[in-house]
Design a protein around this motif. Structure first.
Motif, mmCIF file in Angstrom:
data_model
loop_
_atom_site.group_PDB
_atom_site.id
_atom_site.type_symbol
_atom_site.label_atom_id
_atom_site.label_comp_id
_atom_site.label_asym_id
_atom_site.label_seq_id
_atom_site.Cartn_x
_atom_site.Cartn_y
_atom_site.Cartn_z
ATOM 1 N N SER A 91 -6.070 -1.900 3.148
ATOM 2 C CA SER A 91 -5.589 -3.132 2.532
ATOM 3 C C SER A 91 -5.705 -4.236 3.575
ATOM 4 N N GLY A 106 -5.603 2.510 1.595
ATOM 5 C CA GLY A 106 -6.232 1.780 2.680
ATOM 6 C C GLY A 106 -7.736 1.710 2.458
ATOM 7 N N GLN A 150 0.869 -1.180 0.000
ATOM 8 C CA GLN A 150 0.000 0.000 0.000
ATOM 9 C C GLN A 150 0.904 1.228 0.000
ATOM 10 N N LEU A 191 2.018 -5.514 4.017
ATOM 11 C CA LEU A 191 1.408 -6.663 4.678
ATOM 12 C C LEU A 191 2.004 -7.938 4.089
ATOM 13 N N GLU A 236 -1.900 5.750 4.822
ATOM 14 C CA GLU A 236 -0.541 5.498 5.276
ATOM 15 C C GLU A 236 0.118 4.522 4.321
ATOM 16 N N ALA A 288 1.948 1.100 3.819
ATOM 17 C CA ALA A 288 1.904 -0.132 4.605
ATOM 18 C C ALA A 288 2.385 -1.310 3.769
ATOM 19 N N GLN A 305 -5.166 -9.683 8.845
ATOM 20 C CA GLN A 305 -4.234 -8.565 8.917
ATOM 21 C C GLN A 305 -4.779 -7.439 8.042
ATOM 22 N N HIS A 306 -4.638 -6.206 8.494
ATOM 23 C CA HIS A 306 -5.095 -5.085 7.667
ATOM 24 C C HIS A 306 -4.262 -3.846 7.961
ATOM 25 N N SER A 307 -4.257 -2.937 7.012
ATOM 26 C CA SER A 307 -3.546 -1.675 7.164
ATOM 27 C C SER A 307 -4.476 -0.612 7.722
ATOM 28 N N ASN A 313 0.340 4.465 -0.718
ATOM 29 C CA ASN A 313 -0.241 5.747 -0.331
ATOM 30 C C ASN A 313 -0.020 6.794 -1.438
#
Length: 549
Positions: free
Chosen positions: A472, A470, A251, A493, A489, A491, A483-485, A253
């Protein structure tokens, strides 16, 4: 002498003796006054909105649909239509208000148009009361029919915010594995119908305590409602049963949110490359696992990487650093000078760009402008889309090394057929690439994640959602988020998931049946409601009078 009949009684229950004559202590009215219908419609729309993320009170959905059915008991079809439109206007305006973050009031055309389908639903709802024993089934079927229509028309439909997509945290989620989104919508709406029946019977001829049969009917309807909402708890969900793979989501951003997102395209590409290089450094240092493949979001390269040598070199550098394929989201020029293509590309560390998937269902009035000359008369915002997105014709199944993904781009996750096609073509897990930068707020991303979770449970496959800004996330095969962001921002994963074995991705009943539950429920409901309309008391009375004459 000619006899006329008041049209207000078209769908009204037959006249009954006055309450005083029957000794009734409680009574639900045969027909609510117009102000009460309007109030009930508004409250129903608001309650249904509360069921969707980010609020996520899933249990308000059956209450909302039950209240809507109660509101229209005994109403005329015309009253049902305007009440349904009011209901839809409230609901769609609330649940889709993120669509207007940067485009001004023009976004209101979306709820205004979508409410036409709930107007049809409202017109049909009074008919469902003609046979109380069938009310739950007819209520469920009417909602399935309404959503089937708005998922297809106009311009290919807009299936966002279907009732089923409010149930990602509900026990009903597992019903998705049996009959998909139509099955879950049916169960929630039928539950609402049972709740409506229970209340009408509770407030009927006399207190249930004074009538054992009446009490049994109330208890039975309430128990049926609870059973429908809880049945998912005992529905078995098959495990994918295939190999365990490690997937990485990047991610990157964006520098700024808004409609000028494309003006930042080089910075956005750099963000995703830099985050990928950071992951490669972590792998080299032993602080992160080596993934089997990497997924970037939609629009992660809005520079055409096949036409721009710099973008080509950057993405190749990132893939070589990772030593595994990257699924990128690119904006490709063409076909021709008047179109662009929203494209996913498998980028190999050794051979560069390979398989491509072009978004099959571009969003009307967002990615392409139907009737552009007419639309421009309404708003000059249409010129923010200078070139229409071209629809692809290839199913979104992508080969990532030894593994195969069922890929969807952004809004495509809402379309049953597009996801089903990619899974049926060999997708061992589901991937959704999306760009939320043009919406700014959390609602759109949270609602989209709920749909990704729904698809995971529907097919019993893990799913990932890769977003530019986001949320994600990595989703297990049962719809739980592992799991997530955060939002807005950068990120990274990295997660291990078990995918389906090759050739064994069709493991749920819903995957086998495809669109058939929706088709059969819609047809059966349409026929049943047509018969109820044709045989309504008004028409039977007219036929008897004709024979007598």
């Amino acid at each position: 002498m000619a006899t006329t009949v008041d049209s207000d009684s078209v769908t009204s229950p037959p006249e009954e003796p006055a309450a005083a004559a029957t000794g009734r202590s409680f009574r639900y009215p045969d027909r609510l006054p117009a102000w009460a219908v309007a109030l009930g419609s508004v409250l129903s729309g608001a309650l249904l909105w509360l069921a969707f993320p980010p609020v996520g009170l899933w249990w308000t959905a059956p209450i909302a649909l039950g209240l809507f059915a109660l509101t229209l008991r005994g109403s005329r079809l015309r009253r049902g239509a305007w009440a349904g439109y009011l209901f839809g206007l409230v609901f769609f305006t609330a649940v889709l208000h993120w669509a207007g973050t940067y485009v001004g009031s023009v976004w209101l055309f979306l709820p205004v148009s979508q409410a036409a389908f709930t107007a049809l639903l409202g017109a049909l709802t009074p008919l469902t009361w003609r046979r109380p024993a069938l009310l739950p089934a007819l209520t469920g079927g009417a909602w399935v029919l309404s959503e089937a229509l708005r998922s297809r028309i106009p311009f290919g439909g807009f299936p966002w915010a279907r009732v089923a997509f409010s149930q990602a945290d509900a026990p009903t989620l597992k019903l998705a594995s049996l009959a998909g989104a139509p099955g879950v919508t049916f169960a929630v709406a039928a539950t609402g119908g049972l709740l409506a029946l229970a209340l009408v019977w509770l407030l009927s001829e006399r207190p249930p305590a004074a009538n054992q049969r009446q009490l049994l009917k109330v208890v039975g309807a309430a128990a049926g409602a609870i059973a429908l909402m809880a049945i998912g708890l005992v529905v078995p969900l098959p495990s994918p049963g295939g190999p365990t793979v490690t997937v990485a989501i990047i991610q990157g951003n964006v520098p700024r949110l808004g409609l000028d997102f494309n003006a930042q395209r080089r910075a956005v590409l750099d963000n995703h490359v830099n985050a990928t290089m950071k992951l490669a450094s972590q792998i080299a240092a032993g602080t992160a696992k080596q993934p089997d493949f990497v997924i970037w979001p939609e629009n992660s390269s809005d520079i055409d990487p096949l036409a721009n040598p710099d973008a080509y070199a950057e993405i190749t550098q990132a893939a070589q650093a990772m030593k595994v394929p990257i699924l990128i989201g690119g904006m490709m020029n063409g076909p021709g000078p008047t179109h662009v293509s929203n494209t996913s590309i498998v980028w190999s560390p050794t051979t560069g760009p390979g398989e491509r998937y072009v978004k099959r269902h571009p969003v009307p009035f967002a990615e392409y402008i139907p009737l552009r000359s007419i639309a421009r008369m309404v708003s000059n915002k249409v010129d923010l889309v200078p070139r229409d997105f071209y629809p692809g014709d290839r199913v979104g199944v992508m080969t990532m090394g030894k593994y195969t993904l069922a890929d969807s781009i952004c809004f495509e996750v809402a379309y049953d057929g597009l996801v089903h096609d990619a899974v049926a073509a060999g997708g061992q897990m589901i991937a959704v690439q999306t760009n939320n930068a043009t919406f700014g707020k959390t609602e759109e991303s949270a609602q989209q994640l709920a749909m990704v979770r729904f698809r995971a449970a529907e097919y019993g496959l893990p799913a990932v959602m890769a977003s530019t800004t986001g949320i994600s996330a990595v989703v297990e095969h049962d719809g739980t988020v592992s799991q997530h962001s955060g939002l807005f921002e950068q990120a990274i994963l990295v997660e291990q998931v078990q995918i389906a074995a090759p050739g064994h991705q069709i493991a749920t009943v819903a995957a086998v049946l495809g669109e058939w539950p929706e088709i059969l429920a819609s047809l059966a409901t349409a026929v049943a409601l047509a018969l109820l309309w044709w045989t309504r008391p008004q028409r039977r009375l007219g036929r008897r009078r004709e024979k007598a004459a």
